[in-house]
Design an enzyme around this catalytic site. Sequence first.
Site, short mmCIF file in Angstrom:
data_model
loop_
_atom_site.label_atom_id
_atom_site.label_comp_id
_atom_site.label_asym_id
_atom_site.label_seq_id
_atom_site.Cartn_x
_atom_site.Cartn_y
_atom_site.Cartn_z
N HIS A 142 -58.58 4.14 13.97
CA HIS A 142 -59.55 5.08 13.26
C HIS A 142 -59.11 6.66 13.54
O HIS A 142 -58.49 7.09 14.44
CB HIS A 142 -60.95 4.95 13.92
CG HIS A 142 -61.90 6.27 13.49
ND1 HIS A 142 -62.09 6.52 12.28
CD2 HIS A 142 -62.44 7.23 14.24
CE1 HIS A 142 -62.66 7.71 12.15
NE2 HIS A 142 -63.17 7.94 13.40
N CYS A 159 -67.82 4.85 12.49
CA CYS A 159 -66.39 4.94 12.40
C CYS A 159 -65.83 3.53 12.81
O CYS A 159 -64.57 3.19 12.58
CB CYS A 159 -66.03 5.98 13.45
SG CYS A 159 -66.47 7.76 12.97
N ASN A 186 -61.20 13.21 9.44
CA ASN A 186 -61.96 12.26 9.85
C ASN A 186 -62.91 11.55 8.87
O ASN A 186 -63.94 12.19 8.42
CB ASN A 186 -62.64 12.38 11.08
CG ASN A 186 -63.61 11.06 11.39
OD1 ASN A 186 -63.94 10.19 11.00
ND2 ASN A 186 -64.07 11.19 12.68
#
Length: 333
Positions: A260, A118, A290
Amino acid sequence: MKSYMIQGAKIIATGSAIPSLKVSNEQMSSFVETSDEWIFTRTGIKERRLLTESGKSITDLAVEASIKAINSIAMDPKKIDLIILATSSPNDLFGSASKIQNEIGAINAVAFDLTAACSGFVVGIITASQFIFTGTYKNVLVIGADALSKWVDWSDRSTCILFGDAAGAVIVQSCNSVSNSILNFHLSTDGNYADYLSIAYKENLEPHPTLNLCQGSFKYISMNGKEVYKFAVSQVPLSILKCLNDINLSVKDVDWLLLHQANERILTAVAEKLSISSHKVISNLSKYGNTSAASIPLALNEAVQSNQVSRNDIVVIAGFGAGLTWGTVVIRW
């Protein structure tokens, strides 16, 4: 930022791509014990996109996002010098960047994969800027793309509700140092907590009869959500503050905060710790979940396309995740 910088760097184009299949929280509740309310109140996610088309891979999404970025400025792909693919889910374990290079016609570009989960896109932008600052390359295509749906245990409601698939791309170009838009960066790693978020390799129990060699496969995503939350909320604000302080900027100078897209609670907590208004937080988490390395460039492209981000805005971008790794880059748009 190092004093030997002889070139500046700026983002001149963005693009993104998402799969066609949309999966809502209600649909999730049909095969795992959960509900729309349970998911949304804990994560801020309403739906996600999953890469399910037969024969399609994360490379296809990355190519689509890249072409959109290239076409938005009518660039000849032969002018691209370097392609950096930030991904943790390539469709070839040896890497997928070279396939993208071929597909988009960037025949003069060096291409490689970068794995930082990520945090991958932030690391990719910083890596690209270093090649540009030293005059090595002029045009760098940075892609964040992941299809973590391939590595999710769809019976584990603590993880399967979180992830979606997507790709985002930017083109970073050299400019004179006065016009430099990559103002500063900060990167950190703490491998002591690597097990908090991982896709571990597991050997089979039966070894090869002659070589005594055990082969195996990768398991599903494993995450300690509570500890990852604590890590992100404690370390990301410190990274952002250091990045700003080093170039004599304060949080009051920040026009946009792009984190993020992991969890709405993390976005809110980081913004509150920095005393940054929620109106300055860029978020599309509710639509996509996500998407790992794709989350930041996907949200950035949407913000640019909607004219949410304006020229000379200060945009603070921060990624965090597996490793554990985290990093910040400050950009003047």
